[in-house]
Design an enzyme around this catalytic site. Structure first.
Site, mmCIF file in Angstrom:
data_model
loop_
_atom_site.group_PDB
_atom_site.id
_atom_site.type_symbol
_atom_site.label_atom_id
_atom_site.label_comp_id
_atom_site.label_asym_id
_atom_site.label_seq_id
_atom_site.Cartn_x
_atom_site.Cartn_y
_atom_site.Cartn_z
ATOM 1 C CG HIS A 33 -1.368 1.080 1.965
ATOM 2 N ND1 HIS A 33 -2.617 1.895 0.540
ATOM 3 C CD2 HIS A 33 -1.593 2.033 3.111
ATOM 4 C CE1 HIS A 33 -2.912 3.002 1.185
ATOM 5 N NE2 HIS A 33 -2.193 3.236 2.424
ATOM 6 C CD GLU A 62 -3.962 7.313 10.690
ATOM 7 O OE1 GLU A 62 -4.327 7.810 10.481
ATOM 8 O OE2 GLU A 62 -5.146 5.980 9.810
ATOM 9 C CG ASP A 63 -2.287 2.193 10.341
ATOM 10 O OD1 ASP A 63 -2.764 2.157 10.796
ATOM 11 O OD2 ASP A 63 -2.363 2.293 8.992
#
Ligand code: ZN
Length: 192
Positions: free
Chosen positions: A46, A76-77
């Site tokens: 991604h 974020e992840d």
């Protein structure tokens, strides 16, 4: 966690090295993460896609943006902090990442609403990054939807992404056209 290959911002000598270091940092931080879907796609795919889309839109002329694309989901992840990104990549790239970072303390519905509201107010570079991100997500979901999502949930996601992109339009004609095609395919697959 970071190997000796990752350099801090004052050790990075040029734009090519900057992009390589950003890709390496992302690969290390997202290690083991997979994309939603049944094909077991590494999350890194991604990030590579988003970077490639932004490079296409900007004709390869904005190294800081491409580095930010590689890094855009690290806060974020993964366990990465804003301070670490600033230390490794400086405030310009960190600022772009923050423009694409949700407040994960908020519930998902609230985060989605904030993305819609804030889209028109993003910087030009953040708009390119975010359209590239939504394009990657809608295409992936259409090609390889998660078994955990109903067709209606997939359609809802795609139509929400379309509303966010409508607030980002005007700065990324190549990606906006690709997004429109992706939406046509998503509706064909998921609309009742
Ligand atoms: Zn993303």
């Amino acid at each position: 966690m970071i190997s000796a290959l990752s350099h801090r911002k004052d050790e990075i000598v040029n734009e090519l090295e900057l992009i390589c270091q950003a890709a390496l940092f992302a690969a290390q931080r997202h290690q083991g993460q997979k994309r939603r879907g049944e094909m077991d796609t590494p999350y890194l795919n991604h990030l590579a896609e988003v970077a490639a889309y932004a490079a296409l839109e900007t004709k390869g002329c904005d190294a800081a943006l491409i580095a930010a694309c590689w890094l855009h989901d690290t806060i974020e992840d993964t366990a990465t902090t804003r301070q670490e990104l600033e230390e490794y990549f400086g405030s310009e790239i960190t600022g772009l990442v923050l423009e694409a970072t949700d407040d994960m303390n908020l519930p998902e519905a609230e985060r989605r609403r904030i993305q819609e509201d804030e889209a028109p107010h993003k910087s030009t570079r953040a708009k390119i990054l975010k359209i590239a991100d939504k394009l990657s997500n809608v295409r992936k979901m259409t090609e390889d939807p998660s078994a955990a999502w109903s067709p209606q949930q997939c359609l809802d996601y795609a139509e929400w992404a379309e509303r966010v992109v409508s607030g980002l339009r005007g700065k990324a004609p190549v990606l906006e056209a690709k997004f429109d095609t992706a939406m046509t395919l998503a509706r064909r697959r998921f609309a009742p």
